[in-house]
Design a protein around this motif. Structure first.
Motif, mmCIF file in Angstrom:
data_model
loop_
_atom_site.group_PDB
_atom_site.id
_atom_site.type_symbol
_atom_site.label_atom_id
_atom_site.label_comp_id
_atom_site.label_asym_id
_atom_site.label_seq_id
_atom_site.Cartn_x
_atom_site.Cartn_y
_atom_site.Cartn_z
ATOM 1 N N ILE A 264 0.837 -1.042 0.077
ATOM 2 C CA ILE A 264 -0.005 0.183 0.205
ATOM 3 C C ILE A 264 0.850 1.260 0.059
ATOM 4 C CG2 ILE A 264 -1.553 1.372 1.281
ATOM 5 C CD1 ILE A 264 -2.860 -1.270 2.309
ATOM 6 N N ARG A 265 1.902 1.180 0.902
ATOM 7 C CA ARG A 265 2.914 2.535 0.922
ATOM 8 C C ARG A 265 3.587 2.572 -0.430
ATOM 9 N NH1 ARG A 265 3.500 0.675 6.137
ATOM 10 N NH2 ARG A 265 5.249 -0.636 5.526
ATOM 11 N N MET A 266 3.759 1.668 -0.906
ATOM 12 C CA MET A 266 4.646 1.754 -2.246
ATOM 13 C C MET A 266 3.645 2.093 -3.214
ATOM 14 S SD MET A 266 7.452 1.467 -3.832
ATOM 15 C CE MET A 266 8.620 0.481 -2.860
ATOM 16 N N GLY A 267 2.508 1.688 -3.419
ATOM 17 C CA GLY A 267 1.703 2.083 -4.354
ATOM 18 C C GLY A 267 1.414 3.524 -4.174
ATOM 19 N N ALA A 268 1.269 4.161 -3.021
ATOM 20 C CA ALA A 268 1.103 5.593 -2.581
ATOM 21 C C ALA A 268 2.264 6.285 -3.179
ATOM 22 C CB ALA A 268 0.525 5.628 -1.205
ATOM 23 N N LEU A 269 3.602 5.821 -2.852
ATOM 24 C CA LEU A 269 4.883 6.565 -3.243
ATOM 25 C C LEU A 269 4.803 6.687 -4.784
ATOM 26 C CD1 LEU A 269 7.267 7.803 -2.689
ATOM 27 C CD2 LEU A 269 8.359 5.491 -2.571
ATOM 28 N N GLN B 118 -2.981 12.302 -3.326
ATOM 29 C CA GLN B 118 -3.373 11.702 -4.815
ATOM 30 C C GLN B 118 -3.271 10.114 -4.874
ATOM 31 O OE1 GLN B 118 -0.950 14.324 -5.219
ATOM 32 N NE2 GLN B 118 -2.668 15.857 -5.328
ATOM 33 N N VAL B 119 -4.276 9.629 -5.445
ATOM 34 C CA VAL B 119 -4.426 7.982 -5.589
ATOM 35 C C VAL B 119 -4.971 7.704 -6.832
ATOM 36 C CG1 VAL B 119 -4.523 7.583 -3.201
ATOM 37 C CG2 VAL B 119 -6.738 7.847 -4.397
ATOM 38 N N PRO B 120 -4.388 6.676 -7.633
ATOM 39 C CA PRO B 120 -4.781 6.336 -8.718
ATOM 40 C C PRO B 120 -6.064 5.446 -8.741
ATOM 41 C CG PRO B 120 -3.001 4.776 -8.086
ATOM 42 C CD PRO B 120 -3.303 5.854 -7.059
ATOM 43 N N LEU B 121 -6.900 5.522 -9.835
ATOM 44 C CA LEU B 121 -8.199 4.892 -9.861
ATOM 45 C C LEU B 121 -8.163 3.319 -10.138
ATOM 46 C CD1 LEU B 121 -10.851 6.957 -11.567
ATOM 47 C CD2 LEU B 121 -10.661 6.804 -9.055
ATOM 48 N N TRP B 122 -7.126 3.213 -11.083
ATOM 49 C CA TRP B 122 -6.865 1.617 -11.850
ATOM 50 C C TRP B 122 -5.579 1.204 -11.366
ATOM 51 C CZ3 TRP B 122 -11.534 0.576 -13.768
ATOM 52 C CH2 TRP B 122 -12.566 1.390 -14.144
ATOM 53 N N PRO B 123 -5.402 -0.080 -11.153
ATOM 54 C CA PRO B 123 -4.317 -0.842 -10.820
ATOM 55 C C PRO B 123 -3.492 -0.835 -11.802
ATOM 56 C CG PRO B 123 -6.014 -2.491 -10.807
ATOM 57 C CD PRO B 123 -6.597 -0.858 -11.128
ATOM 58 N N ARG C 217 -23.301 -1.538 -16.291
ATOM 59 C CA ARG C 217 -21.708 -2.080 -16.378
ATOM 60 C C ARG C 217 -21.134 -1.303 -17.771
ATOM 61 N NH1 ARG C 217 -19.815 -8.093 -16.584
ATOM 62 N NH2 ARG C 217 -17.428 -7.854 -17.507
ATOM 63 N N VAL C 218 -20.353 -0.298 -17.318
ATOM 64 C CA VAL C 218 -19.631 0.373 -18.669
ATOM 65 C C VAL C 218 -18.180 0.026 -18.496
ATOM 66 C CG1 VAL C 218 -21.225 2.185 -18.598
ATOM 67 C CG2 VAL C 218 -19.304 2.297 -16.964
ATOM 68 N N TYR C 219 -17.841 -0.924 -17.623
ATOM 69 C CA TYR C 219 -16.267 -1.607 -17.605
ATOM 70 C C TYR C 219 -16.346 -2.799 -17.125
ATOM 71 C CZ TYR C 219 -15.904 -0.219 -12.810
ATOM 72 O OH TYR C 219 -15.694 0.200 -11.380
ATOM 73 N N ALA C 220 -15.335 -3.519 -17.507
ATOM 74 C CA ALA C 220 -15.295 -4.829 -16.798
ATOM 75 C C ALA C 220 -14.587 -4.795 -15.731
ATOM 76 C CB ALA C 220 -14.408 -5.900 -17.926
ATOM 77 N N PRO C 221 -15.250 -5.614 -14.675
ATOM 78 C CA PRO C 221 -14.241 -5.380 -13.331
ATOM 79 C C PRO C 221 -13.093 -5.800 -13.287
ATOM 80 C CG PRO C 221 -16.534 -6.687 -13.114
ATOM 81 C CD PRO C 221 -16.336 -6.386 -14.654
ATOM 82 N N VAL C 222 -12.191 -5.040 -12.385
ATOM 83 C CA VAL C 222 -10.864 -5.194 -12.626
ATOM 84 C C VAL C 222 -10.218 -5.947 -11.340
ATOM 85 C CG1 VAL C 222 -10.086 -3.651 -14.228
ATOM 86 C CG2 VAL C 222 -10.216 -2.870 -11.871
#
Length: 340
Positions: free
Chosen positions: A9-14, A36-41, A189-194
């Motif tokens: 989690i911390r690495m993703g935030a960085l 700031q956080v990204p929406l998509w992985p 459903r406007v996108y496939a679940p990720v």
């Protein structure tokens, strides 16, 4: 296992903070903490392989009053502003920009003093993809980003000290079209679940629509319609994206606000949506002002119009169940890169 998860989690935030800092997005608005956080992985659905260069443009002349916008959005994100005394409610903010750009300050960070610092709401300002920039299924990528944002906020509500049932949406102008789409089309459903977050409900607890784009027909904002639907949309597309026709029994309560002298988005947009809500029996409140024009946000709201943030906050408190201040979120709390 838990230590490794927290490290990820911390690495993703960085990584997210580093990527966004290269775009010139400031980490703070005023004195409030932000993240700031990204929406998509990974690449956003529909944007795989698309080469876009995000561009931030400063339109203001006073460094103390930023007025930036962004276009070329390829990696949608949320900027989070958390008050010192959060009340457990959260607001997904969708700025306008005519579906040509996303306004970052005028209808984003400028809301912080009234809605976060004084109102106690945790704000999540959405940088969403724009429909005319080459994304596959471009008409629905703004809604996909809004649905994903609502689900992520709910998935991580406890990390931010929030009540997952008290997350609403506020949209301005074309962002009002995105917010009203979320209110009326949250179940589509406007996108496939990720990942697992996409199993959560995207229906907002309430919706606040400020000079919203609603109609794509006779009362459309021409620029928004062209960028969303193209130069010569057929009648079926015009109707499908005219959101007064999408109101059924499922939208949440709605707060509507518009100036009658709006030269860009005619007040009929709000009136058409209000009539549809009334016919469907959806609880709503409508505020019309004689003067104010378009794009006033909070900075350029004068006279009686200047009181609209207080009216909206009082209405939100009446329609969202959270009421007690929550404990501060840990400094490293953010959304993980993936929910798998």
């Amino acid at each position: 296992m838990r230590a490794r998860m927290h490290a990820r989690i911390r690495m993703g935030a960085l990584c997210a903070a580093t990527a966004l800092s290269t775009l010139g997005v400031p980490a703070l608005a005023g004195s409030l903490p932000s993240a700031q956080v990204p929406l998509w992985p990974g690449p956003a659905p529909g944007s795989e392989g698309l080469a876009l260069a995000p561009r931030i443009v400063e339109r203001g002349v006073d460094p103390a009053v930023p007025d930036r916008y962004v276009d070329g959005v390829i990696a949608p994100s949320l900027t989070v502003y958390r008050p010192a005394r959060p009340d457990g409610r959260a607001l997904l903010v969708v700025p306008g920009g005519g579906y040509q750009r996303v306004v970052l300050d005028r209808e984003g960070s400028a809301l912080v003093p009234a809605f976060a610092r004084d109102g106690g709401l945790t704000l999540f300002v959405l940088q969403y993809r724009l429909p005319g920039e080459g994304h596959r299924g471009g008409r629905d990528v703004p809604l996909a980003d809004a649905q994903r944002a609502m689900r992520l906020i709910r998935r991580h509500a406890a990390e931010w000290g929030l009540d997952a049932d008290s997350v609403g949406v506020m949209g301005f102008s074309a962002g009002g079209h995105v917010a009203a789409s979320l209110a009326t089309r949250h179940g589509e459903r406007v996108y496939a679940p990720v990942d697992t977050a996409d199993a959560l409900d995207a229906r907002p607890a309430y919706a606040v629509l400020v000079y919203p784009v609603i109609d794509m027909g006779a009362h459309a904002h021409p620029g928004s319609r062209q960028r969303l639907l193209g130069d010569a949309p057929d009648a079926a597309s015009v109707r499908a994206y005219s959101l007064q026709h999408r109101v059924d029994a499922r939208p949440p309560p709605v707060f509507l606000l518009h100036a009658q002298d709006d030269p860009a988005v005619p007040v009929e947009n709000t009136l058409l949506f209000e009539a549809a809500l009334r016919q469907a029996g959806i609880e709503h409140e409508t505020h019309l002002y004689a003067h104010g024009g378009h794009g006033f946000g909070v900075r350029e709201a004068h006279g009686t119009l200047a009181s609209w943030p207080r009216l909206a906050i009082d209405w939100i408190r009446a329609h969202a169940p959270a009421g007690d201040a929550q404990s501060p979120a840990p400094a490293a709390a953010t959304f993980p890169r993936s929910e798998r």
